[in-house]
Write a protein that holds these residues in place. Structure first.
Motif, short mmCIF file in Angstrom:
data_model
loop_
_atom_site.label_atom_id
_atom_site.label_comp_id
_atom_site.label_asym_id
_atom_site.label_seq_id
_atom_site.Cartn_x
_atom_site.Cartn_y
_atom_site.Cartn_z
N LEU A 181 109.74 -50.42 24.39
CA LEU A 181 109.82 -48.97 24.55
C LEU A 181 108.72 -48.28 23.74
O LEU A 181 108.08 -47.35 24.23
CB LEU A 181 111.19 -48.48 24.11
CG LEU A 181 111.55 -47.04 24.40
CD1 LEU A 181 111.43 -46.72 25.89
CD2 LEU A 181 112.96 -46.74 23.92
N MET A 182 108.46 -48.75 22.53
CA MET A 182 107.40 -48.17 21.70
C MET A 182 106.03 -48.36 22.35
O MET A 182 105.17 -47.50 22.26
CB MET A 182 107.42 -48.77 20.29
CG MET A 182 108.58 -48.24 19.46
SD MET A 182 108.55 -48.79 17.76
CE MET A 182 107.31 -47.69 17.10
N SER A 183 105.85 -49.48 23.03
CA SER A 183 104.59 -49.73 23.74
C SER A 183 104.35 -48.67 24.81
O SER A 183 103.24 -48.15 24.94
CB SER A 183 104.62 -51.13 24.36
OG SER A 183 103.50 -51.34 25.16
N LEU A 184 105.39 -48.32 25.56
CA LEU A 184 105.26 -47.27 26.58
C LEU A 184 104.95 -45.93 25.93
O LEU A 184 104.04 -45.22 26.36
CB LEU A 184 106.54 -47.16 27.41
CG LEU A 184 106.59 -45.94 28.34
CD1 LEU A 184 105.54 -46.06 29.44
CD2 LEU A 184 107.96 -45.76 28.92
N LEU A 185 105.67 -45.58 24.90
CA LEU A 185 105.46 -44.29 24.24
C LEU A 185 104.04 -44.20 23.68
O LEU A 185 103.42 -43.14 23.76
CB LEU A 185 106.50 -44.09 23.14
CG LEU A 185 107.94 -43.96 23.63
CD1 LEU A 185 108.91 -43.89 22.46
CD2 LEU A 185 108.12 -42.78 24.56
N THR A 186 103.53 -45.29 23.16
CA THR A 186 102.15 -45.31 22.65
C THR A 186 101.16 -45.06 23.78
O THR A 186 100.22 -44.28 23.63
CB THR A 186 101.85 -46.65 21.95
OG1 THR A 186 102.76 -46.80 20.85
CG2 THR A 186 100.43 -46.70 21.44
N ARG A 187 101.37 -45.71 24.93
CA ARG A 187 100.47 -45.50 26.09
C ARG A 187 100.51 -44.06 26.57
O ARG A 187 99.54 -43.55 27.10
CB ARG A 187 100.84 -46.46 27.23
CG ARG A 187 100.41 -47.88 27.00
CD ARG A 187 100.50 -48.70 28.28
NE ARG A 187 101.79 -48.65 28.91
CZ ARG A 187 102.71 -49.60 28.86
NH1 ARG A 187 102.50 -50.69 28.18
NH2 ARG A 187 103.85 -49.47 29.49
N LEU A 188 101.66 -43.42 26.40
CA LEU A 188 101.80 -42.02 26.81
C LEU A 188 101.37 -41.05 25.71
O LEU A 188 101.47 -39.84 25.87
CB LEU A 188 103.26 -41.73 27.19
CG LEU A 188 103.78 -42.46 28.42
CD1 LEU A 188 105.27 -42.23 28.58
CD2 LEU A 188 103.02 -42.06 29.66
N ASN A 189 100.88 -41.61 24.61
CA ASN A 189 100.42 -40.83 23.45
C ASN A 189 101.55 -40.01 22.85
O ASN A 189 101.35 -38.89 22.39
CB ASN A 189 99.22 -39.95 23.80
CG ASN A 189 98.43 -39.57 22.57
OD1 ASN A 189 98.46 -40.28 21.57
ND2 ASN A 189 97.74 -38.45 22.63
N LEU A 190 102.75 -40.58 22.90
CA LEU A 190 103.92 -39.99 22.27
C LEU A 190 104.27 -40.85 21.06
O LEU A 190 104.20 -42.07 21.13
CB LEU A 190 105.11 -39.95 23.23
CG LEU A 190 104.89 -39.15 24.51
CD1 LEU A 190 106.05 -39.35 25.45
CD2 LEU A 190 104.71 -37.67 24.19
N HIS A 191 104.61 -40.21 19.99
CA HIS A 191 104.86 -40.96 18.77
C HIS A 191 106.32 -40.84 18.37
O HIS A 191 106.86 -39.73 18.28
CB HIS A 191 103.95 -40.46 17.65
CG HIS A 191 102.50 -40.51 18.04
ND1 HIS A 191 101.80 -41.69 18.10
CD2 HIS A 191 101.65 -39.54 18.44
CE1 HIS A 191 100.57 -41.44 18.50
NE2 HIS A 191 100.45 -40.14 18.72
N ALA A 192 106.95 -41.97 18.17
CA ALA A 192 108.34 -42.01 17.73
C ALA A 192 108.45 -43.05 16.63
O ALA A 192 107.75 -44.07 16.65
CB ALA A 192 109.26 -42.37 18.89
N LYS A 193 109.31 -42.76 15.69
CA LYS A 193 109.54 -43.70 14.61
C LYS A 193 110.53 -44.76 15.08
O LYS A 193 111.45 -44.46 15.84
CB LYS A 193 110.07 -42.98 13.39
CG LYS A 193 109.06 -42.02 12.81
CD LYS A 193 109.63 -41.27 11.63
CE LYS A 193 108.60 -40.29 11.11
NZ LYS A 193 109.13 -39.39 10.12
N ARG A 194 110.33 -45.97 14.60
CA ARG A 194 111.23 -47.07 14.96
C ARG A 194 112.68 -46.70 14.64
O ARG A 194 113.58 -46.95 15.45
CB ARG A 194 110.82 -48.35 14.22
CG ARG A 194 111.75 -49.51 14.51
CD ARG A 194 111.26 -50.79 13.86
NE ARG A 194 110.15 -51.36 14.60
CZ ARG A 194 110.29 -52.05 15.73
NH1 ARG A 194 111.47 -52.25 16.25
NH2 ARG A 194 109.24 -52.54 16.35
#
Length: 162
Positions: free
Chosen positions: A29-42
């Motif tokens: 899920l973090m990989s997708l958010l990174t590709r979308l340039n969205l940042h979320a903490k683990r």
């Protein structure tokens, strides 16, 4: 915005599930958010995902619907009359992401390529889906989305139907 169907969400889920274990992990899920340039903490994602540390498909559907409802409400709350010029500027930037050749139109091919680059669809298999997505908002039936059609697709009224 064109509502994602269960079929589309299943395709996205399968793309995210890189190890094909039937679950989408926090790392996936973090990989997708990174590709979308969205940042979320683990830690934030762990709270959303729960003790299992991964989503099955039905959890993923619930997650999508919950996030979509939150985003639509936040967008509605944040937009004021004075903010409309900023919204339009953001929409022009988003339009540019999909208008790969800069001709002022989004074709089904450009949509397919852009979604493929984001890892959301297999570039080869979503051609028909991309044509259908464009067809929903293509008011002049030219097979392309111009900025005004794109703006309508991204409007709050359209987002409410997601």
């Amino acid at each position: 915005m064109y509502p994602l169907t269960t079929y589309h969400l299943h395709q996205i889920f399968n793309k995210l599930d890189r190890n094909k274990d039937g679950l989408v992990s926090i790392d996936e899920l973090m990989s997708l958010l990174t590709r979308l340039n969205l940042h979320a903490k683990r830690a934030e994602l762990e709270l959303l995902v729960g003790d299992d540390k991964a989503f099955n498909f039905f959890d993923f559907l619930f997650f999508y619907q919950t996030l979509n409802n939150i985003i639509v409400q936040e967008d509605r709350d944040q937009i004021k009359e004075g903010d409309l010029e900023f919204v339009e500027d953001d929409l022009r930037k988003a339009f540019g992401v999909f208008d790969l050749n800069g001709d002022g139109f989004i074709s089904d091919e450009e949509l397919r390529i852009a979604l493929g680059r984001l890892g959301l669809w297999d570039e080869k298999s979503c051609g028909q889906d991309c044509m259908q997505m464009i067809g929903v908002y293509d008011t002049n039936s030219d097979g392309l989305l111009d900025f005004e059609e794109f703006k309508e697709m991204m409007s709050m009224d359209s987002l409410e139907s997601c």
